[in-house]
Scaffold this active site. Structure first.
Site, short mmCIF file in Angstrom:
data_model
loop_
_atom_site.label_atom_id
_atom_site.label_comp_id
_atom_site.label_asym_id
_atom_site.label_seq_id
_atom_site.Cartn_x
_atom_site.Cartn_y
_atom_site.Cartn_z
N GLY A 10 38.31 -12.63 36.48
CA GLY A 10 38.54 -13.96 35.95
C GLY A 10 37.61 -14.22 34.77
O GLY A 10 36.93 -13.33 34.28
N CYS A 11 37.57 -15.46 34.33
CA CYS A 11 36.73 -15.82 33.19
C CYS A 11 35.25 -15.63 33.51
O CYS A 11 34.43 -15.47 32.62
CB CYS A 11 37.00 -17.27 32.77
SG CYS A 11 38.67 -17.49 32.13
N TYR A 12 34.92 -15.60 34.77
CA TYR A 12 33.55 -15.36 35.22
C TYR A 12 33.03 -14.01 34.73
O TYR A 12 31.83 -13.81 34.58
CB TYR A 12 33.52 -15.43 36.75
CG TYR A 12 32.34 -14.76 37.38
CD1 TYR A 12 31.10 -15.41 37.42
CD2 TYR A 12 32.43 -13.49 37.93
CE1 TYR A 12 30.00 -14.79 38.01
CE2 TYR A 12 31.35 -12.87 38.51
CZ TYR A 12 30.13 -13.53 38.54
OH TYR A 12 29.05 -12.93 39.10
N ALA A 13 33.91 -13.06 34.44
CA ALA A 13 33.52 -11.69 34.10
C ALA A 13 32.58 -11.62 32.90
O ALA A 13 31.83 -10.66 32.75
CB ALA A 13 34.75 -10.84 33.84
N ALA A 14 32.59 -12.62 32.04
CA ALA A 14 31.68 -12.61 30.89
C ALA A 14 30.23 -12.59 31.35
O ALA A 14 29.38 -11.97 30.69
CB ALA A 14 31.94 -13.82 30.00
#
Length: 194
Positions: free
Chosen positions: A156-160
C-alpha cells in the site's frame, strides 16, 4: 552519521479528474445499493482531495485513441479488465512515471551525477513486472550495471516508509552511498492544510 535528503521531485500523469467526477461515476454503478451510494459519497466528500491524477483517460468521456479499458463512457459502467490487461497497462504507464521522477530528482540534486548512484529503491502498490521498475530506472538514467536494485511492493501507500528506512540504512552503512527512492502511487491535490 547524518543522512541527507537531496531532492524531492514528482511526476504526475497529465490527466487529472475533479474528485466529484470520480465520486459520481462510482456512486452510479448499478452494483451499489443505497447504503453503498451513501458510503461512496461520504468517503469521497470527506477525503479533502480536490482532484485525482491518473494515467487512465477513460473517464474523459470521448474516444482516447483506443478502446476503453476501465470505464465505458457510453454506458457509464466500470469495466472489469483481467489481471493481464491491467498489469500490461501499469507496466507501460508506471515505467514512464518512475523514470521521469527519478530523472527529475537527479537533476534537482546539485553535485550528484548518475555515476554517484549506488542503489535504486522503487516502490509501488499497484502492479508488477520483471525486470521491474528498478531496472527501468537504472537503464533509462544510464546508471552503472552494478547498482544495487530493490523494489518494495504490495504494501500500500505505506511502502514509502520502509523504502526510506532501507535507503537510510544503505547510507548509514556506506557513507558514499547515494540512493534514490522512487514511488509510484495514486496522485491527489489537497484542499486546505494537511
Amino acid at each position: 552519521m547524518p543522512v541527507y535528503l537531496h531532492a524531492v521531485e514528482m511526476a504526475v500523469p497529465e490527466t487529472a479528474y475533479p474528485q466529484a467526477v470520480i465520486r459520481d461515476i462510482l456512486r452510479a454503478q448499478p452494483e451499489l445499493d443505497r447504503l453503498g451510494q451513501r458510503l461512496t459519497t461520504s468517503i469521497f466528500n470527506a477525503s479533502a482531495i480536490d482532484r485525482r491524477h491518473s494515467v487512465v483517460r477513460d473517464f474523459l468521456g470521448g474516444p482516447q485513441g483506443g478502446p476503453a479499458l476501465f470505464y465505458d463512457p457510453a454506458t457509464g459502467r466500470m469495466l472489469k479488465p483481467g489481471t493481464g490487461a491491467r498489469n500490461d497497462f501499469y507496466t507501460v504507464h508506471a515505467t514512464e512515471l518512475f523514470v521521469r521522477a527519478a530523472r527529475r530528482a537527479l537533476e534537482a540534486s546539485p553535485g550528484l551525477t548518475a555515476a554517484d548512484i549506488s542503489h535504486v529503491v522503487t516502490v509501488s502498490c499497484t502492479g508488477f513486472f520483471a525486470p521491474g521498475p528498478d531496472y527501468a530506472v537504472v537503464r533509462a538514467l544510464g546508471l552503472a550495471p552494478g547498482v544495487a536494485r530493490f523494489h518494495v511492493g504490495f504494501m500500500g501507500c505505506y511502502a514509502a516508509f520502509p523504502a526510506l528506512k532501507m535507503a537510510k540504512a544503505f547510507c548509514e552503512a556506506d557513507p558514499a552511498a547515494v540512493v534514490p527512492v522512487v514511488c509510484a502511487s495514486r496522485g491527489w491535490s489537497w484542499s486546505g492544510p494537511f
